[in-house]
Motif scaffolding. Structure first.
Motif, mmCIF file in Angstrom:
data_model
loop_
_atom_site.group_PDB
_atom_site.id
_atom_site.type_symbol
_atom_site.label_atom_id
_atom_site.label_comp_id
_atom_site.label_asym_id
_atom_site.label_seq_id
_atom_site.Cartn_x
_atom_site.Cartn_y
_atom_site.Cartn_z
ATOM 1 N N UNK A 1 0.829 -1.196 0.000
ATOM 2 C CA UNK A 1 0.000 0.000 0.000
ATOM 3 C C UNK A 1 0.862 1.244 0.000
ATOM 4 N N UNK A 2 0.292 2.256 -0.559
ATOM 5 C CA UNK A 2 1.025 3.503 -0.627
ATOM 6 C C UNK A 2 1.349 3.995 0.775
ATOM 7 N N UNK A 3 0.426 3.765 1.667
ATOM 8 C CA UNK A 3 0.633 4.283 3.016
ATOM 9 C C UNK A 3 1.871 3.690 3.648
ATOM 10 N N UNK A 4 2.027 2.407 3.470
ATOM 11 C CA UNK A 4 3.178 1.791 4.125
ATOM 12 C C UNK A 4 4.480 2.261 3.513
ATOM 13 N N UNK A 5 4.443 2.440 2.212
ATOM 14 C CA UNK A 5 5.663 2.952 1.581
ATOM 15 C C UNK A 5 5.959 4.336 2.111
ATOM 16 N N UNK A 6 4.932 5.106 2.130
ATOM 17 C CA UNK A 6 5.097 6.472 2.589
ATOM 18 C C UNK A 6 5.636 6.482 4.014
ATOM 19 N N UNK A 7 5.080 5.610 4.807
ATOM 20 C CA UNK A 7 5.512 5.547 6.202
ATOM 21 C C UNK A 7 6.979 5.165 6.282
ATOM 22 N N UNK B 1 14.703 9.716 10.377
ATOM 23 C CA UNK B 1 15.756 9.094 11.172
ATOM 24 C C UNK B 1 16.835 8.491 10.289
ATOM 25 N N UNK B 2 17.567 9.332 9.625
ATOM 26 C CA UNK B 2 18.552 8.811 8.675
ATOM 27 C C UNK B 2 19.712 8.076 9.339
ATOM 28 N N UNK B 3 19.859 8.259 10.630
ATOM 29 C CA UNK B 3 20.995 7.631 11.293
ATOM 30 C C UNK B 3 20.769 6.158 11.547
ATOM 31 N N UNK C 1 24.022 8.455 0.749
ATOM 32 C CA UNK C 1 23.707 7.449 1.764
ATOM 33 C C UNK C 1 22.223 7.413 2.044
ATOM 34 N N UNK C 2 21.632 8.583 2.109
ATOM 35 C CA UNK C 2 20.199 8.656 2.343
ATOM 36 C C UNK C 2 19.436 7.976 1.218
ATOM 37 N N UNK C 3 19.831 8.279 0.011
ATOM 38 C CA UNK C 3 19.158 7.663 -1.134
ATOM 39 C C UNK C 3 19.304 6.145 -1.059
#
Lengths: 435, 99
Positions: A386-392, A400-402, B12-14
């Protein structure tokens, strides 16, 4: 006979040790044992050089002495303390130091403790050599007399080559008897090997027990590594998906070996793994050890979560280590991030997304039976989440890129990407104009 | 997200985002679309990073592609079965009508 009495249970051993230490350590320790110990045990190679005949004084000697030895089967440091404290009965400060090292946590940070202790031992030994030359000589004399005494029948102590096969039989015998109850004479009987003496067995047993304790102590620490392992292990996952051999490589339990880079300094205590664990588990043998450990200790991961901190029943411990080996589905397998099933790659780990196939098909199948004659809406068997899960999921990454990469793929070369982007007309990233 | 991150971090993000998409079994194109829609990332950038990732992780992507293809054919099979069932069911409902 002699072999039997000194070998008490672990608990007793510990208790005795504690007691004797508290008593100042002098009462039960005949001089003989300490001197010989220091002389005969090369602490740096405690498990490397298998000098079986040197580790223990001859079994025919005083049972009391042996008692102390089997006690010290617990830990290197304990042996150290025993011997050191003996030699230094006069030098209290030294003893205190060693005691401190000893008590600083045999279980917790055994790695560093050992290192520390070893260094101290070395220095102590040096000191003792300097300080008690006469004592040493006396000890040496005793030692030589011991050795001659050791061969009442005139037999030479033959150096035992503990091959993996031999060790395997040994372990089998020990497990059969129960590690704590395993008695050299019985082990010898079970193994049924002529060229082994009780002495060989006893010293091997001592090492075995000692190392097992270390392993047990380290498991707690290893639990920490599991976390890291999983992160690093993620990098191996995709490659492993393609190449099974690599996966096996990772699963191969190199027991006792700390993971690669960020490691506390472990003494290279060698792996007394069950030889039948894995073919690739070559480094099991002390003799072969020394250089940097090979693949990371995958075993830790499975072992850590499954094993309680307290030593499980002995045979189980050893068995389960290798029992886990071939099982790639162990929950803790660090090859994959915890939520990825190691079997089918890639399986969506996101909890909200079970394999879409299953999801979609069922309602689809149910539909036709329900409304009669109605145009059945085309079941959405498109397998698209679902789009929602992808979006989530995407939103999660952005915020939270770390967080660690879910797959841990090998990152592309930055230059390569930039060059390619340039070709495509993108001059800089991140782009200032976002659309 | 403009100047605060270096190119390296951005890439890295991508990569991170792409990996998430892979968890959803997306194709490269689907991924480009998703990242553009939800994260405002230019598809060309996504595509480039994807391609580079593919270069660095050949085995992985080979397995991934194969897996996707299998799933696709599985889907197709299922759809066919579905259709058959639907048509059978309607045939059953309307007696007299032969399929």
């Amino acid at each position: 006979m002699l072999a039997v009495s000194p070998l008490r249970t672990t608990k007793d051993e510990r208790q005795d040790e504690m007691e004797s230490f508290e008593n100042g350590g002098g009462d039960d320790f005949p001089d003989f044992s300490c001197g010989n110990l220091l002389d005969s045990i090369d602490f740096d190679d405690l498990f490397v050089g298998i000098n079986d005949e040197d580790v223990l004084p001859d079994l025919e000697m005083d049972p009391e002495i042996l008692a102390e030895f089997s006690l010290s089967g617990g830990e290197e440091s304990e042996i150290t303390t025993t011997s050191t404290s003996n030699e230094k009965m006069e030098e209290n400060s030294a003893k205190e130091e060693v005691d401190k090292a000893n008590y600083s946590g045999p279980d917790a940070s055994s790695g560093s403790t050992l290192t520390q202790t070893d260094d101290m031992v070395t220095s102590k030994r040096d000191e003792s050599v300097a300080a008690n030359p006469s004592a040493k000589e006396a000890d040496k004399a005793r030692k030589s007399s011991t050795q001659s005494k050791a061969n009442p029948q005139g037999k030479r102590k033959v150096k035992v080559d503990w091959t993996p096969e031999l060790h395997r039989r040994f372990v089998q015998a020990v497990e059969q008897l129960g590690v704590d109850k395993a008695v050299p004479s019985r082990i010898l009987e079970i193994m049924g090997i002529d060229c082994l003496t009780r002495h060989n067995i006893a010293s091997h047993l001592q090492k075995y027990r000692s190392h097992r304790k270390h392993l047990l102590a380290r498991e707690a620490e290893a639990a920490n590594w599991t976390q890291r392992r999983q992160m690093y292990g993620g990098a191996a996952a995709p490659a492993a998906a393609g190449g099974k051999r690599e996966m096996n490589h990772w699963i191969a339990p190199t027991m006792g070996f700390p993971p690669m880079a960020p490691m506390p300094h472990f003494r290279p205590l060698h792996v007394w793994g069950h030889p039948s664990v894995d073919q690739s588990l070559m480094p099991v043998w002390p003799k072969h050890l020394g250089p940097s450990p090979p693949p990371p200790p995958v075993t830790w991961a499975p072992a850590a979560p499954a094993h309680p901190p307290t030593p499980p029943p002995d045979p189980c411990f050893w068995h389960s280590h290798h029992a886990r080996v071939p099982n790639s589905l162990t929950p803790g397998t660090p090859c994959f991030p915890p939520h990825l099933a190691p079997t089918r790659f890639p399986t969506p780990p996101v909890p909200g997304i079970p394999p879409p196939a299953l999801y979609k098909v069922d309602p689809g199948i149910a539909v036709p039976t329900a409304p009669a004659g109605q145009p059945v809406p085309q079941p959405p068997i498109d397998f698209h989440p679902s789009k929602e899960s992808i979006d989530a999921a995407i939103g999660d990454v952005l915020s939270k890129p770390w967080q660690p990469l879910p797959l841990g793929l090998k990152p592309p070369s930055v230059d390569s990407v930039l060059v390619e982007l340039h070709r495509q007309g993108i001059s800089r990233i991140p782009p200032t104009a976002c659309v | 997200m403009a100047d605060s991150s270096s190119p390296r971090e951005y890439i890295h993000l991508i990569q991170h985002l792409i990996e998430e998409c892979i968890l959803f079994h997306m194709s490269k194109e689907e991924c480009m679309e998703a990242l553009f829609k939800h994260a405002n990332i230019k598809p060309v950038i996504t595509a480039t990073v994807w391609k580079e990732l593919e270069k660095e992780n050949k085995e992985f992507f080979q397995a991934y592609t194969k897996d996707r293809e299998e799933r696709a054919s599985e889907t197709e099979t299922r759809q066919r079965i579905q259709k058959k069932m639907l048509s059978h069911s309607s045939a059953a409902k309307d007696t007299g009508e032969d399929d």
